[in-house]
Design a protein around this motif. Structure first.
Motif, mmCIF file in Angstrom:
data_model
loop_
_atom_site.group_PDB
_atom_site.id
_atom_site.type_symbol
_atom_site.label_atom_id
_atom_site.label_comp_id
_atom_site.label_asym_id
_atom_site.label_seq_id
_atom_site.Cartn_x
_atom_site.Cartn_y
_atom_site.Cartn_z
ATOM 1 N N THR A 1 18.719 9.939 31.926
ATOM 2 C CA THR A 1 18.571 9.170 31.289
ATOM 3 C C THR A 1 17.315 9.438 30.385
ATOM 4 N N SER A 2 17.627 8.388 29.080
ATOM 5 C CA SER A 2 17.186 9.629 28.115
ATOM 6 C C SER A 2 15.444 9.151 27.566
ATOM 7 N N ASN A 3 14.931 9.761 27.182
ATOM 8 C CA ASN A 3 13.359 8.632 26.421
ATOM 9 C C ASN A 3 13.028 8.157 25.712
ATOM 10 N N ARG A 4 14.080 7.942 24.514
ATOM 11 C CA ARG A 4 14.379 6.838 23.360
ATOM 12 C C ARG A 4 13.703 5.244 24.033
ATOM 13 N N ARG A 5 12.960 4.526 23.018
ATOM 14 C CA ARG A 5 12.682 3.937 23.412
ATOM 15 C C ARG A 5 13.357 2.883 22.228
ATOM 16 N N THR A 6 13.598 1.615 23.120
ATOM 17 C CA THR A 6 14.189 0.609 22.355
ATOM 18 C C THR A 6 14.409 -0.592 23.301
ATOM 19 N N VAL A 7 14.322 -1.858 22.615
ATOM 20 C CA VAL A 7 14.229 -2.881 22.678
ATOM 21 C C VAL A 7 15.660 -3.754 23.350
ATOM 22 N N LEU A 8 16.655 -2.627 22.849
ATOM 23 C CA LEU A 8 18.407 -2.974 23.190
ATOM 24 C C LEU A 8 18.255 -2.171 24.966
ATOM 25 N N PRO A 9 19.263 -3.569 25.057
ATOM 26 C CA PRO A 9 19.653 -3.256 26.748
ATOM 27 C C PRO A 9 21.196 -2.397 27.176
#
Length: 233
Positions: free
Chosen positions: A130-138
């Motif tokens: 999994t990615s460390n990217r932060r996002t409000v998208l599911p």
């Protein structure tokens, strides 16, 4: 403390920082009102003991201080000791009085710490798939434990969630069970099956209110709070 009527909506305490976090707190309040509850916003410095409420939402935000789970700092994040103190006291009070409680992101982490668990202070080294990217998208996949309360609420064993955290639960606190993990096996949801309603989620369901199963977390909290409120009369 004023007397409340039997037909009044359940009051849900919503905690957060002294400043900022308007968006998440507003969305949590919207979800509470959606299902017939009345939000009560509590901040550091408030005399929370003077308020009467039937349930609690501990919202997300900065990392909790590792001193709360007797660990040495491994990262250099922002801490908010005043907020930690407020929310630790409210969680402890909710546990003693069996108040329905939903912990969101840092709220889930602090709940785990108050039950004697600890955290991964950084997640980059724990990730493989999994990615460390932060996002409000599911955009992250959640694997839900069959037979858990979360599985019952969501009606599925796999769902999509968002990701805004850089810490996560490591060792579980007492009486808590894992009810969801991501594809790296990192804990994304915890619950206490013996409690009337005690769930912590690592993601932010308040940003996903258009998804019905995400709203069910707030719906179930309000239903448990309403039941408790009625039983007090």
């Amino acid at each position: 403390m004023a007397e409340r009527g039997v037909n009044e909506p359940p009051i849900i305490a919503v905690t957060g920082p002294q400043r900022g976090a308007f968006g998440p707190r507003f969305l949590v309040a919207c979800a509470i009102r959606w299902y017939g509850g009345k939000p009560l916003q509590l901040r550091p410095g408030d005399t929370w003991q003077q308020h009467q409420y039937d349930g609690v939402v501990i919202t997300g935000g900065h990392d909790i201080d590792p001193v709360l789970y007797t660990a040495e700092p491994e990262a250099v994040p922002k801490y908010d000791p005043e907020r930690d103190a407020l929310e630790a006291a409210i969680i402890d009070d909710a546990l003693v009085h069996q108040l329905p409680l939903l912990g969101i992101c840092r709220g889930a982490q602090l709940l785990n710490a108050r039950r004697g668990g600890n955290l991964y202070q950084e997640l980059r080294s724990q990730r493989r798939r999994t990615s460390n990217r932060r996002t409000v998208l599911p955009l992250k996949t959640l694997d839900i434990v069959p037979g858990s309360r979360l599985a019952d609420l969501f009606g599925t064993e796999r769902a999509q969630i968002n990701s805004l955290h850089n810490q996560a639960i490591n060792q579980l606190g007492q009486q808590l069970q894992v009810s969801g993990r991501d594809l790296d096996g990192i804990i994304q949801a915890i619950e206490d099956p013996e409690h009337p309603f005690l769930i912590g989620v690592q993601w932010h369901p308040e940003f996903l209110l258009l998804v019905r199963r995400q709203r069910r977390l707030f719906q179930a909290l309000i239903e448990a709070a309403s039941k408790r409120s009625r039983s007090s009369f």
